[in-house]
Write a protein that holds these residues in place. Structure first.
Motif, PDB file in Angstrom:
ATOM      1  N   MET A   1       0.675  -1.125   0.203  1.00  0.00           N
ATOM      2  CA  MET A   1       0.000   0.092  -0.167  1.00  0.00           C
ATOM      3  C   MET A   1       0.744   1.253   0.107  1.00  0.00           C
ATOM      4  N   GLY A   2       2.248   1.132  -0.365  1.00  0.00           N
ATOM      5  CA  GLY A   2       3.023   2.311  -0.457  1.00  0.00           C
ATOM      6  C   GLY A   2       3.160   2.923   0.662  1.00  0.00           C
ATOM      7  N   CYS A   3       2.974   4.447   0.597  1.00  0.00           N
ATOM      8  CA  CYS A   3       3.124   5.150   1.890  1.00  0.00           C
ATOM      9  C   CYS A   3       1.908   5.361   2.691  1.00  0.00           C
ATOM     10  N   ASN A   4       1.191   4.470   2.382  1.00  0.00           N
ATOM     11  CA  ASN A   4      -0.376   4.330   3.198  1.00  0.00           C
ATOM     12  C   ASN A   4      -0.188   3.294   4.056  1.00  0.00           C
ATOM     13  N   GLY A   5       0.975   2.753   4.177  1.00  0.00           N
ATOM     14  CA  GLY A   5       1.259   1.636   5.278  1.00  0.00           C
ATOM     15  C   GLY A   5       0.917   0.120   4.464  1.00  0.00           C
ATOM     16  N   GLY A   6       0.837  -0.759   5.340  1.00  0.00           N
ATOM     17  CA  GLY A   6       0.764  -1.939   4.954  1.00  0.00           C
ATOM     18  C   GLY A   6       0.514  -2.966   6.015  1.00  0.00           C
ATOM     19  N   TYR A   7       0.809  -4.277   5.648  1.00  0.00           N
ATOM     20  CA  TYR A   7       0.838  -5.295   6.590  1.00  0.00           C
ATOM     21  C   TYR A   7       2.209  -6.258   6.553  1.00  0.00           C
ATOM     22  N   THR A   8       2.731  -6.368   7.645  1.00  0.00           N
ATOM     23  CA  THR A   8       4.002  -6.977   7.695  1.00  0.00           C
ATOM     24  C   THR A   8       3.842  -8.362   7.152  1.00  0.00           C
ATOM     25  N   GLY A   9       2.757  -9.239   7.645  1.00  0.00           N
ATOM     26  CA  GLY A   9       2.615 -10.492   7.178  1.00  0.00           C
ATOM     27  C   GLY A   9       2.395 -10.582   5.736  1.00  0.00           C
ATOM     28  N   ARG A  10       1.657  -9.789   5.069  1.00  0.00           N
ATOM     29  CA  ARG A  10       1.429  -9.811   3.581  1.00  0.00           C
ATOM     30  C   ARG A  10       2.791  -9.491   2.922  1.00  0.00           C
ATOM     31  N   THR A  11       3.600  -8.454   3.560  1.00  0.00           N
ATOM     32  CA  THR A  11       4.886  -8.406   3.005  1.00  0.00           C
ATOM     33  C   THR A  11       5.829  -9.273   2.823  1.00  0.00           C
ATOM     34  N   LEU A  12       5.971 -10.377   4.032  1.00  0.00           N
ATOM     35  CA  LEU A  12       6.795 -11.508   4.110  1.00  0.00           C
ATOM     36  C   LEU A  12       5.986 -12.535   3.227  1.00  0.00           C
ATOM     37  N   GLN A  13       4.768 -12.632   3.039  1.00  0.00           N
ATOM     38  CA  GLN A  13       4.292 -13.672   1.772  1.00  0.00           C
ATOM     39  C   GLN A  13       4.737 -13.144   0.547  1.00  0.00           C
ATOM     40  N   TYR A  14       4.740 -11.819   0.249  1.00  0.00           N
ATOM     41  CA  TYR A  14       5.247 -11.340  -1.048  1.00  0.00           C
ATOM     42  C   TYR A  14       6.572 -11.929  -1.214  1.00  0.00           C
ATOM     43  N   VAL A  15       7.409 -11.619  -0.455  1.00  0.00           N
ATOM     44  CA  VAL A  15       8.918 -12.082  -0.481  1.00  0.00           C
ATOM     45  C   VAL A  15       8.747 -13.528  -0.715  1.00  0.00           C
ATOM     46  N   THR A  16       8.231 -14.366  -0.025  1.00  0.00           N
ATOM     47  CA  THR A  16       7.881 -15.646  -0.130  1.00  0.00           C
ATOM     48  C   THR A  16       7.854 -16.175  -1.414  1.00  0.00           C
TER      49      THR A  16
END
Length: 154
Positions: A1-16
């Motif tokens: 979600m860019g500069c509007n923040g996001g979710y750490t779990g979703r970020t790690l899932q993306y990297v996975t």
């Protein structure tokens, strides 16, 4: 979600789901939502195989931090957090006066002059205590620091 923040779990899932993650020197953070992705597989520095979610609560966060190491958390921040310059940050209103959530890294904890979480922020070494903040620990989950915590499975 860019500069509007996001979710750490979703970020790690993306990297996975990707072939890995590149280092900051190869892909520096730029504030804004309009920058195209520029992933280059030859610059991959790490691969993760998933992530673990820490059960909510400061006792759980303490146990995992002590046994695993740095833990990614998503917490509420307010104007006082933004203006932090030093000391143990204690603001019981930070959740109710929040301007949003922010992902940071809990790297440890200590007890002088009072119990605190040692937290690395991404706003440069010019912010806080050389880029870190000491967040009040054992203070009713200050700013929701122990509500959404994750770490990668390598």
């Amino acid at each position: 979600m860019g500069c509007n923040g996001g979710y750490t779990g979703r970020t790690l899932q993306y990297v996975t789901d990707q072939p890995g993650i590149v280092g900051e020197a190869d892909y520096p953070y730029r504030a804004g939502d309009s920058y195209p992705c520029s992933f280059t597989k030859s610059n991959v520095r790490a691969i993760i195989r998933g992530y673990y979610t820490v059960n909510p609560g400061e006792d759980n966060l303490e146990t995992v931090t002590a046994s695993v190491g740095p833990i990614s958390v998503s917490m509420y921040i307010n104007r006082n957090f933004q203006l932090y310059q030093g000391g143990v940050f204690y603001d019981p209103s930070c959740s109710s006066t929040a301007i949003g959530r922010h992902a940071v890294l809990v790297v440890g904890y200590g007890s002088s002059p009072s119990n605190y979480w040692l937290v690395k922020n991404s706003w440069s070494s010019g912010w806080g205590e050389e880029g870190y903040i000491r967040m009040a620990k054992d203070s009713d989950n200050m700013c929701g620091i122990a509500s959404e915590a994750v770490f990668p499975r390598v």
